[in-house]
Scaffold this motif. Structure first.
Motif, mmCIF file in Angstrom:
data_model
loop_
_atom_site.group_PDB
_atom_site.id
_atom_site.type_symbol
_atom_site.label_atom_id
_atom_site.label_comp_id
_atom_site.label_asym_id
_atom_site.label_seq_id
_atom_site.Cartn_x
_atom_site.Cartn_y
_atom_site.Cartn_z
ATOM 1 N N ALA A 29 0.830 -1.208 0.000
ATOM 2 C CA ALA A 29 0.000 0.000 0.000
ATOM 3 C C ALA A 29 0.863 1.255 0.000
ATOM 4 N N LEU A 30 1.928 1.258 0.805
ATOM 5 C CA LEU A 30 2.828 2.417 0.836
ATOM 6 C C LEU A 30 3.538 2.604 -0.497
ATOM 7 N N PHE A 31 4.026 1.513 -1.074
ATOM 8 C CA PHE A 31 4.684 1.617 -2.376
ATOM 9 C C PHE A 31 3.722 2.115 -3.443
ATOM 10 N N THR A 32 2.489 1.656 -3.410
ATOM 11 C CA THR A 32 1.508 2.068 -4.405
ATOM 12 C C THR A 32 1.251 3.564 -4.327
ATOM 13 N N GLU A 33 1.094 4.080 -3.126
ATOM 14 C CA GLU A 33 0.856 5.517 -2.954
ATOM 15 C C GLU A 33 2.063 6.324 -3.420
ATOM 16 N N GLU A 34 3.258 5.850 -3.082
ATOM 17 C CA GLU A 34 4.484 6.537 -3.495
ATOM 18 C C GLU A 34 4.647 6.497 -5.016
ATOM 19 N N ILE A 35 4.302 5.379 -5.630
ATOM 20 C CA ILE A 35 4.384 5.244 -7.086
ATOM 21 C C ILE A 35 3.435 6.225 -7.766
ATOM 22 N N GLU A 36 2.219 6.337 -7.238
ATOM 23 C CA GLU A 36 1.266 7.291 -7.808
ATOM 24 C C GLU A 36 1.774 8.721 -7.686
ATOM 25 N N HIS A 37 2.366 9.033 -6.541
ATOM 26 C CA HIS A 37 2.924 10.366 -6.315
ATOM 27 C C HIS A 37 4.062 10.661 -7.299
ATOM 28 N N LEU A 38 4.959 9.709 -7.478
ATOM 29 C CA LEU A 38 6.080 9.901 -8.410
ATOM 30 C C LEU A 38 5.613 9.966 -9.856
ATOM 31 N N ALA A 39 4.584 9.209 -10.200
ATOM 32 C CA ALA A 39 4.072 9.235 -11.570
ATOM 33 C C ALA A 39 3.523 10.620 -11.907
ATOM 34 N N LYS A 40 2.827 11.237 -10.956
ATOM 35 C CA LYS A 40 2.328 12.604 -11.173
ATOM 36 C C LYS A 40 3.483 13.578 -11.365
ATOM 37 N N HIS A 41 4.531 13.411 -10.550
ATOM 38 C CA HIS A 41 5.702 14.271 -10.661
ATOM 39 C C HIS A 41 6.356 14.122 -12.036
ATOM 40 N N LEU A 42 6.451 12.883 -12.509
ATOM 41 C CA LEU A 42 7.133 12.643 -13.776
ATOM 42 C C LEU A 42 6.319 13.119 -14.982
ATOM 43 N N LYS A 43 5.010 13.239 -14.845
ATOM 44 C CA LYS A 43 4.221 13.804 -15.935
ATOM 45 C C LYS A 43 4.575 15.270 -16.140
ATOM 46 N N LYS A 44 4.873 15.948 -15.042
ATOM 47 C CA LYS A 44 5.232 17.364 -15.115
ATOM 48 C C LYS A 44 6.707 17.555 -15.467
ATOM 49 N N HIS A 45 7.559 16.679 -14.924
ATOM 50 C CA HIS A 45 9.018 16.790 -15.096
ATOM 51 C C HIS A 45 9.531 15.522 -15.778
ATOM 52 N N SER A 46 9.320 15.416 -17.058
ATOM 53 C CA SER A 46 9.616 14.170 -17.771
ATOM 54 C C SER A 46 11.109 13.864 -17.901
ATOM 55 N N LYS A 47 11.973 14.840 -17.725
ATOM 56 C CA LYS A 47 13.407 14.598 -17.882
ATOM 57 C C LYS A 47 14.123 14.346 -16.554
ATOM 58 N N ASP A 48 13.388 14.153 -15.494
ATOM 59 C CA ASP A 48 13.963 13.876 -14.184
ATOM 60 C C ASP A 48 14.332 12.395 -14.115
ATOM 61 N N ASN A 49 15.533 12.085 -14.569
ATOM 62 C CA ASN A 49 15.953 10.684 -14.694
ATOM 63 C C ASN A 49 16.135 9.985 -13.353
ATOM 64 N N SER A 50 16.599 10.693 -12.343
ATOM 65 C CA SER A 50 16.787 10.035 -11.045
ATOM 66 C C SER A 50 15.440 9.618 -10.455
ATOM 67 N N SER A 51 14.412 10.414 -10.672
ATOM 68 C CA SER A 51 13.081 10.026 -10.204
ATOM 69 C C SER A 51 12.533 8.855 -11.013
ATOM 70 N N LYS A 52 12.846 8.802 -12.296
ATOM 71 C CA LYS A 52 12.425 7.664 -13.122
ATOM 72 C C LYS A 52 13.036 6.370 -12.607
ATOM 73 N N ILE A 53 14.314 6.435 -12.280
ATOM 74 C CA ILE A 53 15.005 5.251 -11.765
ATOM 75 C C ILE A 53 14.389 4.829 -10.436
ATOM 76 N N GLY A 54 14.118 5.795 -9.574
ATOM 77 C CA GLY A 54 13.491 5.495 -8.292
ATOM 78 C C GLY A 54 12.115 4.880 -8.471
ATOM 79 N N LEU A 55 11.363 5.390 -9.437
ATOM 80 C CA LEU A 55 10.036 4.850 -9.719
ATOM 81 C C LEU A 55 10.133 3.402 -10.180
ATOM 82 N N LEU A 56 11.052 3.114 -11.073
ATOM 83 C CA LEU A 56 11.216 1.748 -11.559
ATOM 84 C C LEU A 56 11.632 0.793 -10.444
ATOM 85 N N LYS A 57 12.485 1.270 -9.537
ATOM 86 C CA LYS A 57 12.897 0.438 -8.406
ATOM 87 C C LYS A 57 11.720 0.148 -7.486
ATOM 88 N N MET A 58 10.877 1.161 -7.254
ATOM 89 C CA MET A 58 9.707 0.961 -6.399
ATOM 90 C C MET A 58 8.710 -0.008 -7.019
#
Length: 88
Positions: A29-58
């Motif tokens: 449940a915690l990972f799911t909420e964090e993934i949703e939060h990061l996905a919203k961030h990445l829609k706005k900031h598509s070139k944030d590669n470190s966040s992309k990597i973190g999202l994939l790890k989660m």
């Protein structure tokens, strides 16, 4: 990043017992909420590669936890999938 209050709210909905923070359901449940939060961030900031990597790890960690729960207890796995609306 989720705040402590957000985490506590999520844990109250998905925990197995009163002091539960480490059960697979709570972690998923915690990972799911964090993934949703990061996905919203990445829609706005598509070139944030470190966040992309973190999202994939989660996503990978959540997948491993779901696979573990499926191996150990199929009913709990089905319940968390339905409750989080993961669509598996």
């Amino acid at each position: 990043m989720l705040t402590t209050k957000q985490k506590a709210k999520i844990l109250t909905n998905y925990r197995v017992h009163d002091k539960d923070t480490g059960s697979p359901e709570a972690q998923i449940a915690l990972f799911t909420e964090e993934i949703e939060h990061l996905a919203k961030h990445l829609k706005k900031h598509s070139k944030d590669n470190s966040s992309k990597i973190g999202l994939l790890k989660m996503v990978a960690k959540r997948k491993r936890l779901l696979d573990y729960l499926k191996r150990e207890d199929l009913k709990r796995h089905a319940a968390i999938i339905k409750k989080l609306d993961l669509g598996k």
